[in-house]
Scaffold this active site. Sequence first.
Site, PDB file in Angstrom:
ATOM      1  N   LYS A  31       0.838  -1.210   0.000  1.00  0.00           N
ATOM      2  CA  LYS A  31       0.000   0.000   0.000  1.00  0.00           C
ATOM      3  C   LYS A  31       0.872   1.259   0.000  1.00  0.00           C
ATOM      4  CE  LYS A  31      -3.447  -2.691   2.403  1.00  0.00           C
ATOM      5  NZ  LYS A  31      -4.744  -2.663   3.076  1.00  0.00           N
ATOM      6  N   HIS A  65      -8.302  -3.366  -6.127  1.00  0.00           N
ATOM      7  CA  HIS A  65      -8.295  -3.427  -4.661  1.00  0.00           C
ATOM      8  C   HIS A  65      -9.452  -2.588  -4.120  1.00  0.00           C
ATOM      9  CE1 HIS A  65      -7.051  -2.993  -0.515  1.00  0.00           C
ATOM     10  NE2 HIS A  65      -6.271  -4.039  -0.704  1.00  0.00           N
TER      11      HIS A  65
END
Length: 251
Positions: free
Chosen positions: A11, A96
């Site tokens: 991330k 995602h």
Amino acid sequence: MRKNIVAGNWKMNTTLQEGVALAKGVNEALQNVTANCDVIIGVPFTHLASINGVIDSSKLGLAAENCADQKSGAYTGEVSASMVASTGATYVILGHSERRQYYGETAEILKTKVNLALANNLTPIFCIGEVLEERENGTYFDVVKAQIEESLFELSAEDFGKIVLAYEPVWAIGTGKTATADQAEEIHAFIRGVLATKYGEEVANNTSILYGGSCKPSNAAELFAKPNVDGGLIGGAALDVESFMGIVTAF
Ligand code: PEP
């Protein structure tokens, strides 16, 4: 037969220097174990080329966490699939839930991204998964089926065969609340059935379906023991070499 895969999703974490050190750590740890799965790290765009230079690509795959829905041109701040491929990365995480939720990525946008990724020889790790309300009201089967159908089912069987799926219940991402192994198996088996109906048993059986959502060394083995769980997409626990390797070695 399908591959077992453990993929990290870093991330928006780590500076370039921290990221290179973390990648080196994972790479080094992999030299000392026989991993019974493919291992991938998904890292920020800014880190891709540098990390590609310090890892052994025969042991550790490299993924971007996104790519643009356009080929090239006047899209300030975007990073195209061909740019990602030019760094040496061979995978890209697409769809995602954080991208869907915070950046408005629709099924249509994701379809374009998948096509561009495939056109640039990147393997999409395509994420699907329901929110808590959909889990609780029992619509999660329909939700996940629609996510797959709307973004992927125009692909030929040959191209679909290049996709890795990651089932990530949104209520389990970063919450510490993991789906039970039985909950994961139930939906993974359902997903495989959806693939079989569309593309046939062979394609369905060859598709890796990863579980993601608070997967850690302490629960990975139980999840991975399920016949339709082919590995994990790992967020928080991928930011530490020891915990990530604890999941890799759960196979
Ligand atoms: C993810 O975001 O892909 C994920 C699975 O996160 P976490 O492992 O932190 O729940």
